[in-house]
Write a protein that holds these residues in place. Structure first.
Motif, PDB file in Angstrom:
ATOM      1  N   LYS A  32      86.494  83.958  49.518  1.00  0.00           N
ATOM      2  CA  LYS A  32      87.283  84.253  50.707  1.00  0.00           C
ATOM      3  C   LYS A  32      86.802  85.530  51.373  1.00  0.00           C
ATOM      4  CE  LYS A  32      91.515  82.194  48.983  1.00  0.00           C
ATOM      5  NZ  LYS A  32      92.904  82.469  48.624  1.00  0.00           N
ATOM      6  N   GLU A  33      87.077  85.602  52.672  1.00  0.00           N
ATOM      7  CA  GLU A  33      86.665  86.780  53.445  1.00  0.00           C
ATOM      8  C   GLU A  33      87.390  88.036  52.971  1.00  0.00           C
ATOM      9  OE1 GLU A  33      84.218  88.565  56.019  1.00  0.00           O
ATOM     10  OE2 GLU A  33      84.241  86.424  55.659  1.00  0.00           O
ATOM     11  N   SER A  34      88.665  87.896  52.561  1.00  0.00           N
ATOM     12  CA  SER A  34      89.418  89.066  52.105  1.00  0.00           C
ATOM     13  C   SER A  34      88.858  89.595  50.784  1.00  0.00           C
ATOM     14  CB  SER A  34      90.899  88.724  51.956  1.00  0.00           C
ATOM     15  OG  SER A  34      91.074  87.740  50.956  1.00  0.00           O
ATOM     16  N   ASN A  35      88.415  88.684  49.908  1.00  0.00           N
ATOM     17  CA  ASN A  35      87.813  89.121  48.645  1.00  0.00           C
ATOM     18  C   ASN A  35      86.504  89.853  48.886  1.00  0.00           C
ATOM     19  OD1 ASN A  35      89.921  88.029  47.211  1.00  0.00           O
ATOM     20  ND2 ASN A  35      88.815  86.165  46.659  1.00  0.00           N
ATOM     21  N   LYS A  36      85.730  89.390  49.860  1.00  0.00           N
ATOM     22  CA  LYS A  36      84.475  90.065  50.180  1.00  0.00           C
ATOM     23  C   LYS A  36      84.731  91.473  50.687  1.00  0.00           C
ATOM     24  CE  LYS A  36      81.701  86.015  51.289  1.00  0.00           C
ATOM     25  NZ  LYS A  36      80.944  85.316  52.339  1.00  0.00           N
ATOM     26  N   SER A  37      85.751  91.635  51.521  1.00  0.00           N
ATOM     27  CA  SER A  37      86.030  92.968  52.057  1.00  0.00           C
ATOM     28  C   SER A  37      86.536  93.905  50.966  1.00  0.00           C
ATOM     29  CB  SER A  37      87.032  92.899  53.205  1.00  0.00           C
ATOM     30  OG  SER A  37      88.300  92.507  52.737  1.00  0.00           O
ATOM     31  N   ILE A  38      87.312  93.380  50.023  1.00  0.00           N
ATOM     32  CA  ILE A  38      87.797  94.204  48.916  1.00  0.00           C
ATOM     33  C   ILE A  38      86.634  94.637  48.033  1.00  0.00           C
ATOM     34  CG2 ILE A  38      89.166  94.156  46.794  1.00  0.00           C
ATOM     35  CD1 ILE A  38      91.168  92.377  48.304  1.00  0.00           C
ATOM     36  N   LEU A  97      91.418 103.862  47.114  1.00  0.00           N
ATOM     37  CA  LEU A  97      91.129 105.288  46.953  1.00  0.00           C
ATOM     38  C   LEU A  97      91.902 105.862  45.768  1.00  0.00           C
ATOM     39  CD1 LEU A  97      91.235 106.444  50.674  1.00  0.00           C
ATOM     40  CD2 LEU A  97      89.214 106.140  49.242  1.00  0.00           C
ATOM     41  N   PHE A  98      93.167 105.469  45.631  1.00  0.00           N
ATOM     42  CA  PHE A  98      93.966 105.932  44.501  1.00  0.00           C
ATOM     43  C   PHE A  98      93.449 105.355  43.187  1.00  0.00           C
ATOM     44  CE2 PHE A  98      97.141 106.343  47.964  1.00  0.00           C
ATOM     45  CZ  PHE A  98      97.394 107.697  47.838  1.00  0.00           C
ATOM     46  N   ILE A  99      93.082 104.084  43.199  1.00  0.00           N
ATOM     47  CA  ILE A  99      92.612 103.437  41.975  1.00  0.00           C
ATOM     48  C   ILE A  99      91.299 104.039  41.515  1.00  0.00           C
ATOM     49  CG2 ILE A  99      91.781 101.253  41.014  1.00  0.00           C
ATOM     50  CD1 ILE A  99      93.890  99.866  42.806  1.00  0.00           C
ATOM     51  N   LEU A 100      90.340 104.165  42.420  1.00  0.00           N
ATOM     52  CA  LEU A 100      89.037 104.717  42.056  1.00  0.00           C
ATOM     53  C   LEU A 100      89.160 106.189  41.668  1.00  0.00           C
ATOM     54  CD1 LEU A 100      86.149 103.747  41.829  1.00  0.00           C
ATOM     55  CD2 LEU A 100      85.756 104.594  44.113  1.00  0.00           C
ATOM     56  N   GLY A 101      89.979 106.941  42.380  1.00  0.00           N
ATOM     57  CA  GLY A 101      90.212 108.334  42.012  1.00  0.00           C
ATOM     58  C   GLY A 101      90.853 108.458  40.645  1.00  0.00           C
ATOM     59  N   ALA A 141      82.790  98.705  46.251  1.00  0.00           N
ATOM     60  CA  ALA A 141      81.372  98.970  45.987  1.00  0.00           C
ATOM     61  C   ALA A 141      80.893 100.208  46.737  1.00  0.00           C
ATOM     62  CB  ALA A 141      80.539  97.750  46.374  1.00  0.00           C
ATOM     63  N   ILE A 142      81.231 100.301  47.998  1.00  0.00           N
ATOM     64  CA  ILE A 142      80.795 101.455  48.788  1.00  0.00           C
ATOM     65  C   ILE A 142      81.430 102.740  48.254  1.00  0.00           C
ATOM     66  CG2 ILE A 142      80.942 102.534  51.062  1.00  0.00           C
ATOM     67  CD1 ILE A 142      80.591  99.729  52.254  1.00  0.00           C
ATOM     68  N   ALA A 143      82.723 102.689  47.956  1.00  0.00           N
ATOM     69  CA  ALA A 143      83.407 103.879  47.440  1.00  0.00           C
ATOM     70  C   ALA A 143      82.857 104.292  46.077  1.00  0.00           C
ATOM     71  CB  ALA A 143      84.905 103.621  47.350  1.00  0.00           C
ATOM     72  N   THR A 144      82.514 103.320  45.238  1.00  0.00           N
ATOM     73  CA  THR A 144      81.955 103.635  43.928  1.00  0.00           C
ATOM     74  C   THR A 144      80.571 104.247  44.054  1.00  0.00           C
ATOM     75  OG1 THR A 144      83.234 101.817  42.971  1.00  0.00           O
ATOM     76  CG2 THR A 144      81.413 102.677  41.658  1.00  0.00           C
ATOM     77  N   VAL A 145      79.754 103.727  44.940  1.00  0.00           N
ATOM     78  CA  VAL A 145      78.408 104.281  45.145  1.00  0.00           C
ATOM     79  C   VAL A 145      78.507 105.719  45.652  1.00  0.00           C
ATOM     80  CG1 VAL A 145      76.345 104.102  46.592  1.00  0.00           C
ATOM     81  CG2 VAL A 145      77.235 102.085  45.437  1.00  0.00           C
ATOM     82  N   VAL A 146      79.413 105.973  46.586  1.00  0.00           N
ATOM     83  CA  VAL A 146      79.585 107.327  47.106  1.00  0.00           C
ATOM     84  C   VAL A 146      80.092 108.263  46.006  1.00  0.00           C
ATOM     85  CG1 VAL A 146      80.934 108.738  48.728  1.00  0.00           C
ATOM     86  CG2 VAL A 146      79.898 106.596  49.487  1.00  0.00           C
ATOM     87  N   ALA A 147      81.036 107.793  45.206  1.00  0.00           N
ATOM     88  CA  ALA A 147      81.571 108.626  44.131  1.00  0.00           C
ATOM     89  C   ALA A 147      80.493 108.955  43.102  1.00  0.00           C
ATOM     90  CB  ALA A 147      82.748 107.922  43.456  1.00  0.00           C
ATOM     91  N   PHE A 148      79.673 107.968  42.741  1.00  0.00           N
ATOM     92  CA  PHE A 148      78.617 108.250  41.770  1.00  0.00           C
ATOM     93  C   PHE A 148      77.517 109.121  42.367  1.00  0.00           C
ATOM     94  CE2 PHE A 148      80.239 104.820  39.001  1.00  0.00           C
ATOM     95  CZ  PHE A 148      80.258 105.545  37.818  1.00  0.00           C
TER      96      PHE A 148
END
Length: 134
Positions: A2-8, A112-116, A13-20
């Protein structure tokens, strides 16, 4: 998929790459690979995980506050001030009520809260290891 799963998946992925990237920047600047003491390595790794974790959690709280309307007055004033600086433009005089009526809210920032939280949990693990090593 689904399109919503792709956006999630894309958001995480982008937030994790930036965090690492932030993590490796901090760890690299402190020369973790040249350290000989295990205690010092744990301290550097704890710092490396703490900074991105705090950054993401604070960003999430900032978006939450913005959605509640905390910065509407500042945004309206800055917009009016910016329009005053542009010479010879057709300035449309928008009232504060009109500005609030057309303002939109930001959705989908729970990641953001989950990854943080995940990064802070890893930081806590390394802090515990730091204090258990003699």
């Amino acid at each position: 998929m689904k399109e919503s799963n792709k956006s999630i998946i894309l958001k995480y992925a982008i937030a994790t790459v930036v965090a690492f990237a932030f993590f490796f920047l901090i760890v690299g600047l402190r020369d973790v690979f040249k350290q000989t003491e295990l205690k010092e390595v744990y301290r550097i790794l704890a710092d490396g995980f703490t900074y991105p974790g705090i950054f993401y959690i604070c960003s999430g709280f900032l978006l939450f506050a913005a959605n509640q309307g905390s910065f509407r007055g500042i945004g309206y004033a800055l917009k009016r001030f910016g329009l005053m600086l542009i010479p010879f433009s057709k300035k449309k005089h928008e009232t504060y009520a009109d500005y609030i009526a057309k303002e939109r809210t930001i959705k989908g920032y729970l990641f953001l809260f989950i990854l943080g939280g995940v990064f802070l949990l890893e930081a806590i693990i390394f802090i515990i290891l730091f204090y258990t090593v003699k």
